[in-house]
Write a protein that holds these residues in place. Structure first.
Motif, mmCIF file in Angstrom:
data_model
loop_
_atom_site.group_PDB
_atom_site.id
_atom_site.type_symbol
_atom_site.label_atom_id
_atom_site.label_comp_id
_atom_site.label_asym_id
_atom_site.label_seq_id
_atom_site.Cartn_x
_atom_site.Cartn_y
_atom_site.Cartn_z
ATOM 1 N N ARG A 212 -2.747 6.260 2.358
ATOM 2 C CA ARG A 212 -2.155 7.704 1.574
ATOM 3 C C ARG A 212 -0.666 6.637 1.262
ATOM 4 O O ARG A 212 -0.984 5.501 1.591
ATOM 5 N N PHE A 213 0.075 6.995 -0.302
ATOM 6 C CA PHE A 213 0.436 6.360 -0.997
ATOM 7 C C PHE A 213 1.995 7.500 -1.644
ATOM 8 O O PHE A 213 1.440 8.749 -0.816
ATOM 9 N N GLY A 238 0.051 11.523 -2.134
ATOM 10 C CA GLY A 238 -1.618 10.789 -2.658
ATOM 11 C C GLY A 238 -2.876 10.653 -1.367
ATOM 12 O O GLY A 238 -2.060 9.607 -0.581
ATOM 13 N N THR A 239 -3.644 10.564 -1.526
ATOM 14 C CA THR A 239 -4.376 9.922 -0.888
ATOM 15 C C THR A 239 -5.926 9.586 -1.466
ATOM 16 O O THR A 239 -5.947 10.317 -2.649
ATOM 17 N N ILE A 268 3.993 3.262 -7.397
ATOM 18 C CA ILE A 268 4.057 4.183 -6.026
ATOM 19 C C ILE A 268 4.287 3.204 -5.267
ATOM 20 O O ILE A 268 4.398 2.207 -5.224
ATOM 21 N N LYS A 269 3.887 3.792 -3.914
ATOM 22 C CA LYS A 269 4.301 2.685 -2.287
ATOM 23 C C LYS A 269 3.455 3.422 -1.161
ATOM 24 O O LYS A 269 3.446 4.552 -1.137
ATOM 25 N N LEU A 270 3.085 2.437 -0.721
ATOM 26 C CA LEU A 270 1.453 2.768 0.270
ATOM 27 C C LEU A 270 2.947 3.376 1.523
ATOM 28 O O LEU A 270 3.669 3.446 1.533
ATOM 29 N N VAL A 271 1.804 4.856 2.057
ATOM 30 C CA VAL A 271 2.943 5.148 2.829
ATOM 31 C C VAL A 271 1.895 4.586 4.623
ATOM 32 O O VAL A 271 3.412 4.817 5.599
ATOM 33 N N ASN A 272 1.395 4.132 4.532
ATOM 34 C CA ASN A 272 1.035 3.343 5.664
ATOM 35 C C ASN A 272 -0.165 2.557 5.697
ATOM 36 O O ASN A 272 -1.134 2.019 5.663
ATOM 37 N N PRO A 273 0.870 1.224 5.376
ATOM 38 C CA PRO A 273 1.055 0.134 5.084
ATOM 39 C C PRO A 273 0.548 -0.302 6.088
ATOM 40 O O PRO A 273 -0.277 -2.287 5.972
ATOM 41 N N GLU A 274 0.641 -0.565 7.342
ATOM 42 C CA GLU A 274 0.124 -1.304 8.140
ATOM 43 C C GLU A 274 -1.784 -1.435 7.674
ATOM 44 O O GLU A 274 -2.777 -1.758 8.119
#
Length: 281
Positions: A212-213, A238-239, A268-274
């Protein structure tokens, strides 16, 4: 006496007819025009058949094609709504890059060249046979972590492409895990034996995860909006659904492997960096 309500024309089942109707609609949508000669030239059919196809299309899609007497051609109507075509840029570029003439005259399109990655056909052949016969293979592989090639046993089960080169996904008896081997770095193949692991045991290959970004927070509001549209984001996100085994390659391709990059290097940047924790070391 009331008049019967006219029933819509039934779309023909014949593949050949549907292909010609799709051709008509594609030309109208992407180029704005079509004539009988276009259909005759592409499909090698008669003038009466091409006329019948255009008439049928007009019956199926009223208002999509209007005849221009001065230009002796059919043009896309102002209320054009495709019924056979799901408009997408990939559709246009795919036909154009194939050079199949499906869309007629189109502007030049160029793609970025990249070096050809060589794979020995004999190596590929042995890998394919091993997968089909459920065998392990002894290969000589040149790792970039070692100065010289070494022999090792692998149990291959699939292939993957990282955007630049092909890999074979296989169980490595030496490392006792599933890993990717670059096909071009396998320089010899030896004996075979029953495989050491099955595809079902490759958890990372069989598990799907979601990346997810969002647009990068350091962008301006206008820039963020255009990036959201460019990447087809919904509600600003975005996915991408990918196999866990391909996660490393996708994150690197998108330059999302870490948070060091910032605009204009990446948008863009990660929404779920984990999710980076799932990358196989």
């Amino acid at each position: 006496m009331t008049k019967p309500i006219p029933q819509p024309k039934i779309v023909p089942d014949r593949w050949e007819t549907r292909q010609r109707l799709q051709f008509i609609e594609s030309r109208l949508y992407w180029t704005g025009r079509i004539n009988r000669g276009d259909i005759i030239s592409y499909f090698g059919i008669s003038m009466p058949q091409s006329s019948a196809d255009l008439t049928l299309y007009q019956e199926l899609a009223p208002g999509n094609a209007t005849y221009d007497k001065s230009g002796k051609t059919y043009r896309a109507g102002d209320s054009f709504k495709p019924i056979f075509l799901d408009p997408a840029l990939d559709h246009f570029l795919g036909h154009h890059l194939l050079g199949d003439g499906f869309l007629g005259c189109a502007p030049d399109v160029v793609t970025m060249p990249s070096p050809m990655r060589t794979v020995e056909p004999s190596v590929m052949r042995r890998l394919l046979i091993a997968i089909r016969e459920e065998q392990a293979l002894r290969i000589r592989y040149q790792s970039m972590n070692r100065p010289k090639p070494t022999w090792r046993w692998i149990s291959p089960h699939a292939f993957g492409h990282d955007g630049y080169r092909w890999h074979v996904r296989a169980w490595c008896a030496e490392r006792e895990r599933f890993v990717d081997f670059v096909l071009g770095r396998i320089d010899d193949v030896g004996a075979e034996r029953p495989r050491d692991a099955t595809p079902a045991q490759d958890a990372a290959w069989n598990k799907w995860v979601e990346i997810r970004f969002a647009s990068h927070p350091l962008l301006s509001e206008g820039q963020r909006k255009i990036i959201e549209r460019d990447y087809g984001m919904r509600a600003g996100v975005g996915t991408l659904r990918v196999q866990e085994a391909m996660l490393f390659y996708v994150l690197n391709h998108l330059r999302l492997e870490n948070d060091e990059h910032c605009p204009p290097a990446v948008h863009i940047k990660l929404v779920n960096p984990e999710i980076r924790k799932l990358v196989q070391a």
